[in-house]
Design a protein around this motif. Structure first.
Motif, mmCIF file in Angstrom:
data_model
loop_
_atom_site.group_PDB
_atom_site.id
_atom_site.type_symbol
_atom_site.label_atom_id
_atom_site.label_comp_id
_atom_site.label_asym_id
_atom_site.label_seq_id
_atom_site.Cartn_x
_atom_site.Cartn_y
_atom_site.Cartn_z
ATOM 1 N N ALA A 63 42.372 9.190 117.863
ATOM 2 C CA ALA A 63 41.294 10.154 117.628
ATOM 3 C C ALA A 63 41.000 10.340 116.142
ATOM 4 C CB ALA A 63 41.645 11.494 118.269
ATOM 5 N N ASN A 64 42.011 10.146 115.305
ATOM 6 C CA ASN A 64 41.828 10.288 113.869
ATOM 7 C C ASN A 64 41.475 8.965 113.189
ATOM 8 O OD1 ASN A 64 42.480 13.147 112.797
ATOM 9 N ND2 ASN A 64 44.081 12.805 114.313
ATOM 10 N N SER A 65 41.149 7.969 113.977
ATOM 11 C CA SER A 65 40.813 6.655 113.426
ATOM 12 C C SER A 65 39.347 6.332 113.698
ATOM 13 C CB SER A 65 41.707 5.584 114.061
ATOM 14 O OG SER A 65 41.276 5.288 115.387
ATOM 15 N N THR A 66 38.938 5.172 113.232
ATOM 16 C CA THR A 66 37.557 4.740 113.451
ATOM 17 C C THR A 66 37.297 4.380 114.907
ATOM 18 O OG1 THR A 66 38.190 2.480 112.853
ATOM 19 C CG2 THR A 66 37.316 3.885 111.090
ATOM 20 N N ALA A 67 38.356 4.291 115.724
ATOM 21 C CA ALA A 67 38.189 3.959 117.142
ATOM 22 C C ALA A 67 37.775 5.162 117.988
ATOM 23 C CB ALA A 67 39.484 3.358 117.691
ATOM 24 N N TYR A 68 37.771 6.350 117.407
ATOM 25 C CA TYR A 68 37.551 7.559 118.202
ATOM 26 C C TYR A 68 36.255 7.502 119.012
ATOM 27 C CZ TYR A 68 36.599 12.486 119.309
ATOM 28 O OH TYR A 68 36.301 13.663 119.955
ATOM 29 N N GLY A 69 35.158 7.161 118.373
ATOM 30 C CA GLY A 69 33.865 7.191 119.039
ATOM 31 C C GLY A 69 33.749 6.244 120.216
ATOM 32 N N SER A 70 34.536 5.166 120.207
ATOM 33 C CA SER A 70 34.472 4.210 121.309
ATOM 34 C C SER A 70 35.529 4.470 122.371
ATOM 35 C CB SER A 70 34.639 2.780 120.771
ATOM 36 O OG SER A 70 35.910 2.622 120.153
ATOM 37 N N ALA A 71 36.572 5.234 122.047
ATOM 38 C CA ALA A 71 37.697 5.439 122.967
ATOM 39 C C ALA A 71 37.629 6.760 123.721
ATOM 40 C CB ALA A 71 39.017 5.357 122.197
ATOM 41 N N PHE A 72 36.846 7.725 123.213
ATOM 42 C CA PHE A 72 36.741 9.047 123.841
ATOM 43 C C PHE A 72 35.275 9.439 123.993
ATOM 44 C CE2 PHE A 72 40.990 9.304 121.996
ATOM 45 C CZ PHE A 72 41.707 10.030 122.933
ATOM 46 N N HIS A 73 34.980 10.181 125.078
ATOM 47 C CA HIS A 73 33.731 10.922 125.167
ATOM 48 C C HIS A 73 33.955 12.254 124.454
ATOM 49 C CE1 HIS A 73 32.054 8.185 128.157
ATOM 50 N NE2 HIS A 73 33.141 8.319 128.893
ATOM 51 N N ASP A 74 33.327 12.461 123.321
ATOM 52 C CA ASP A 74 33.456 13.711 122.575
ATOM 53 C C ASP A 74 32.537 14.750 123.222
ATOM 54 O OD1 ASP A 74 33.908 15.680 120.744
ATOM 55 O OD2 ASP A 74 32.826 14.706 119.097
ATOM 56 N N VAL A 75 33.134 15.803 123.782
ATOM 57 C CA VAL A 75 32.370 16.839 124.490
ATOM 58 C C VAL A 75 31.982 17.926 123.485
ATOM 59 C CG1 VAL A 75 32.376 18.470 126.406
ATOM 60 C CG2 VAL A 75 33.658 16.320 126.591
ATOM 61 N N THR A 76 30.718 18.148 123.297
ATOM 62 C CA THR A 76 30.249 19.035 122.232
ATOM 63 C C THR A 76 29.369 20.177 122.716
ATOM 64 O OG1 THR A 76 28.367 17.568 121.800
ATOM 65 C CG2 THR A 76 30.377 17.196 120.509
ATOM 66 N N THR A 77 29.285 20.385 124.027
ATOM 67 C CA THR A 77 28.527 21.517 124.544
ATOM 68 C C THR A 77 29.407 22.337 125.470
ATOM 69 O OG1 THR A 77 27.661 20.220 126.405
ATOM 70 C CG2 THR A 77 26.343 20.288 124.401
ATOM 71 N N GLY A 78 29.178 23.668 125.480
ATOM 72 C CA GLY A 78 29.933 24.562 126.347
ATOM 73 C C GLY A 78 31.047 25.281 125.619
ATOM 74 N N LYS A 79 31.671 26.226 126.312
ATOM 75 C CA LYS A 79 32.729 27.045 125.719
ATOM 76 C C LYS A 79 33.547 27.697 126.818
ATOM 77 C CE LYS A 79 31.638 31.109 124.201
ATOM 78 N NZ LYS A 79 31.090 32.235 123.431
ATOM 79 N N ASN A 80 34.705 28.261 126.450
ATOM 80 C CA ASN A 80 35.385 29.214 127.319
ATOM 81 C C ASN A 80 35.223 30.592 126.682
ATOM 82 O OD1 ASN A 80 37.392 29.276 125.285
ATOM 83 N ND2 ASN A 80 38.778 27.943 126.431
ATOM 84 N N GLN A 81 36.052 31.568 127.051
ATOM 85 C CA GLN A 81 35.800 32.932 126.579
ATOM 86 C C GLN A 81 35.831 33.078 125.058
ATOM 87 O OE1 GLN A 81 38.074 32.063 128.925
ATOM 88 N NE2 GLN A 81 38.530 33.752 130.321
ATOM 89 N N ASP A 82 36.745 32.380 124.408
ATOM 90 C CA ASP A 82 36.979 32.621 122.984
ATOM 91 C C ASP A 82 36.757 31.417 122.085
ATOM 92 O OD1 ASP A 82 38.156 35.475 122.923
ATOM 93 O OD2 ASP A 82 39.313 34.507 124.509
ATOM 94 N N PHE A 83 36.557 30.243 122.662
ATOM 95 C CA PHE A 83 36.435 29.037 121.851
ATOM 96 C C PHE A 83 35.217 28.228 122.289
ATOM 97 C CE2 PHE A 83 40.921 30.164 122.032
ATOM 98 C CZ PHE A 83 41.192 30.343 120.686
ATOM 99 N N THR A 84 34.589 27.606 121.304
ATOM 100 C CA THR A 84 33.379 26.820 121.540
ATOM 101 C C THR A 84 33.658 25.356 121.227
ATOM 102 O OG1 THR A 84 32.004 28.712 120.927
ATOM 103 C CG2 THR A 84 30.950 26.557 120.877
ATOM 104 N N THR A 85 33.041 24.463 121.980
ATOM 105 C CA THR A 85 33.186 23.044 121.683
ATOM 106 C C THR A 85 32.514 22.710 120.364
ATOM 107 O OG1 THR A 85 31.192 22.577 122.956
ATOM 108 C CG2 THR A 85 33.295 22.357 124.105
ATOM 109 N N LYS A 86 32.945 21.613 119.773
ATOM 110 C CA LYS A 86 32.353 21.126 118.526
ATOM 111 C C LYS A 86 32.635 19.639 118.413
ATOM 112 C CE LYS A 86 36.415 22.423 115.759
ATOM 113 N NZ LYS A 86 36.865 21.056 115.444
ATOM 114 N N ALA A 87 32.041 18.997 117.448
ATOM 115 C CA ALA A 87 32.308 17.579 117.227
ATOM 116 C C ALA A 87 33.782 17.386 116.907
ATOM 117 C CB ALA A 87 31.444 17.052 116.092
ATOM 118 N N GLY A 88 34.389 16.388 117.540
ATOM 119 C CA GLY A 88 35.814 16.162 117.344
ATOM 120 C C GLY A 88 36.633 17.071 118.225
#
Length: 719
Positions: free
Chosen positions: A514-539
């Motif tokens: 996840a901390n390498s250049t492979a992150y974008g191809s190895a994971f679907h980065d979820v950037t929308t939505g939240k739970n009660q106290d935390f919000t999604t973001k890039a990474g």
């Protein structure tokens, strides 16, 4: 505790509780065991529910109880060094996992320690009913009166006003003779409050009827395997064994119906009994959970062998199951869909389970745990309540991978989009410090954050599951955990074929990708939505972790062993010498007279020795320091365990412990931080890369009312 599944058509029920008599006629005798012998209290052995419940009377003196005595691991600093190295490509230890026998000989309790505990229990009139093969747990049973005498407790009956149920519990911390305190980690079974229950939800009136369906609805293997490219990995789990961690049973016919519906074939599922538990002849309300776990693993890795470990639904059952799975060493993956919120669980029991998780990591076993279904307020449906920010255990353990939840949308069988599930568990642990591998998250602080990764869990985008005689739609992070476990089975098959090490402790390797250049191809980065106290973001975020898998690309990145750690490939090492003080001397530390100590006045975190600063009740200053050189280009993390014990009251800081790296103050603790047990602290020292720096602890005490600062198992890990 509860399984982390949400069914669109399943009823909620509480599992049976042990009966507690409230009309007591024969009480336990007042407990003054071995009054002449010094005893040491075992921290975090009282269920937090006691403080919020109403005492109703004594537990009958002759009521039979069963307890698990957990023993301490040895050389914990050495174990931490090994776990860092065995998971880091480029180190001599990388992928050279231990056998259970090797682990026990290097890091487990000694046979002499086991014999010492057994002899003590027998002398107190208790019957030793078993010893785990890894020597970490000694089980015993006896009457409430005998238990009270052995552990300096008093067992009372309580009413939990929120859950409206009775339970029994010890009123105060358990204790053992001072000579046992060096080897005993804790006692579990002194309460039966933490009972694991199913948490299935009924749909809204418009969503679906309560009855099961004759045909499947929801995602089947084609959809979820296609969405996450699990069908492109070129593996089906052949030759790999997955252990399912369960507190209920299943119907083999239901599993066969699922397989038949989707054309799946593979080895028959086998039950492994723990402490005599076997629910399969009459499964309870958790049956849907067990069948969900098995069917999702089957859908991802159909040829994998599945072992369903079934244990009594108790703290002791959980601890014994953890010890048995790692001692058996039959599985390279463990899938966990049951958990409890940290504030409602004794730290003593969590530590006992986590010790077995450390053994799993040393043996190359991957563990994936559901992060919970109540968002960042994991105690919503339990004693602590919905106002408490809390995460789920075991997902908060730093020696497994916590799996959060999303809402998945597909186009046919292809990935379309993904958003956070609004009640996916996530947040910050109050028990476990941030592990050295948890980097790049953008989250400040010294405590572990949850989850690490995620996948589909929203009941609105749920899975088709065959259970209790019909088709239902299930969601919950307990669907996400077995999906990742199935992926690990695929990976291990591929790794074996490539003559590479199995995945083992997954999180350090996943974070490296996840901390390498492979992150974008190895994971679907979820950037929308939240739970009660935390919000999604890039990474990274505390709802979905790093996101969901793109299985084929993730496997390529992990198998390459070329993904550098975030530090740029620095060789993993541990710089602190004598971090557990077990040499009995200070060196290579410099310390005030009497600081390095093995007396019984304050317990060590592990072993017998620790650094005890202050505690005089008069004006006094103690110091403890060691100088290390952090290699250039390395990340470095200082960690240590600290127990603050005080006679002061209130929140005013009279006595203080200052932690410094060179001239930089990392933290200041005081009497206001007093707690009943040890907590782990960790600090990023990466800014000192290429420098020599002195780590220094300074304890100052005013002229009255003593405060002790006890430090143990210090380390500076570089990677």
């Amino acid at each position: 505790m509860r399984p982390r599944s949400l069914a669109l058509a399943a009823a909620f029920a509480v599992l049976p509780l042990s009966a507690v008599s409230l009309g007591v006629t024969t009480a336990q005798a007042a407990t003054t065991p071995n009054a002449a012998a010094p005893r040491v209290a075992l921290p975090e052995t009282v269920t937090p529910a006691v403080a919020r419940s109403e005492k109703k009377g004594d537990v009958p003196a002759d009521q039979q109880l069963s307890v698990a005595v957990s023993l301490k691991l040895r050389d914990t600093a050495g174990l931490d060094r090994f776990l860092a190295s065995v998971a880091t490509p480029g180190t001599p230890e990388y992928g050279h996992y231990l056998t259970p026998q090797q682990f026990t000989e290097r890091f487990g309790p000694t046979q002499a320690a086991v014999d010492q505990v057994k002899a003590y229990l027998a002398a107190q009139g208790l019957t030793v009913s078993g010893v785990s093969d890894n020597r970490q747990v000694v089980d015993a049973r006896g009457s409430a009166e005998q238990i009270a005498k052995a552990f300096g407790t008093h067992e009372s009956a309580y009413l939990d006003p929120q859950q409206q149920r009775t339970f029994f519990a010890n009123d105060a911390a358990a204790s053992v003779p001072a000579d046992l305190a060096a080897v005993v980690q804790g006692i579990s079974g002194l309460n039966n409050h933490t009972v694991r229950t199913t948490r299935n939800v009924k749909p809204s009136a418009a969503a679906a009827p309560d009855a099961v369906a004759a045909a499947p609805s929801g995602f089947g293997p084609t959809q979820y395997d296609g969405a996450y490219n699990l069908d492109k990995s070129g593996a089906d789990g052949t030759g790999v064994t997955v252990a399912l961690w369960e507190f209920d049973g299943y119907s083999a016919n239901n599993l066969k119906t699922y397989d038949s519906q989707y054309g799946l074939t593979g080895p028959a599922v086998t039950t492994v009994s723990v402490d005599g538990a076997n629910y399969d002849s009459k499964p309870g309300e958790g049956q849907g959970e067990v069948e969900l776990d098995s069917e999702i693993v089957r859908g991802v890795a159909p040829k994998a062998t599945q072992l369903v470990y079934e244990a009594p639904n108790s703290d002791q059952g959980e601890i014994d199951m953890a010890a048995k799975i790692v001692a058996d060493n039959r599985a390279s993956v463990i899938s966990i869909s049951w958990g409890s919120c940290e504030p409602d669980t004794t730290a003593s029991s969590m530590t006992a389970v986590d010790n077995s998780f450390k053994q799993a990591a040393a043996q190359g076993i991957s563990i994936f745990s559901a992060s919970g279904d109540d968002g960042s307020r994991d105690c919503t449906r339990s004693t602590s309540g919905s106002t408490v920010k809390a995460v789920d255990f075991p997902a908060s353990s730093p020696h497994q991978t916590g799996v959060g939840g999303t809402n998945l949308k597909v186009s046919g069988s292809a990935y379309s989009s993904e958003s956070a599930w609004s009640t996916a568990g996530g947040g910050v642990s109050t028990v476990f410090g941030k592990p050295a591998w948890q980097t790049g998250t953008g989250v400040s602080g010294t405590m572990r954050t949850v989850p690490d990764v995620s996948s589909n869990a929203d009941p609105a985008s749920g899975f088709a599951i065959y259970t209790v005689g019909g088709w239902q739609v299930y969601g919950g992070t307990s669907a996400a955990a077995p999906l990742w476990s199935g992926y690990a089975a695929q990976f291990n098959q591929k790794a074996k074929a490539a003559s590479k090490p199995v995945l083992g402790e997954a999180s350090p390797k996943l974070y490296a990708v996840a901390n390498s250049t492979a992150y974008g191809s190895a994971f679907h980065d979820v950037t929308t939505g939240k739970n009660q106290d935390f919000t999604t973001k890039a990474g990274y975020d505390q709802v979905t972790g790093w996101g969901s898998p793109i299985a084929d690309a993730l496997t390529t990145a992990l198998l390459g062993d070329t993904t550098p750690p975030p530090s740029g490939g620095c060789t993993a090492a541990q710089l602190i010498g004598n971090g557990g003080f077990e040499t009995g001397t200070a060196a290579p530390w410099t310390a005030s007279s009497g600081v390095v100590d093995n007396s019984t006045g304050e317990a060590a975190h592990a072993g017998s020795w620790k650094a005890w600063l202050n505690g005089y009740g008069s004006a006094h200053t103690d110091t403890l320091a060691q100088t290390v050189t952090v290699p250039a280009g390395c990340k470095a993390t200082l960690s240590f365990w600290v127990h603050v014990d005080t006679a002061e009251s209130g929140s005013t800081a009279y006595d203080k412990l200052t932690v410094q790296a060179g001239s930089t103050t990392l933290a200041t603790l005081s009497n206001a931080n007093a707690a009943t047990g040890f907590v782990q602290k960790s600090f990023d020292l990466s800014a000192f890369a290429g420098q020599t720096v002195t780590i220094k602890f300074t304890g100052t005490e005013d002229s009255s009312l003593k405060t002790s600062f006890v430090i143990d198992d210090a380390a500076v890990a570089v990677s």
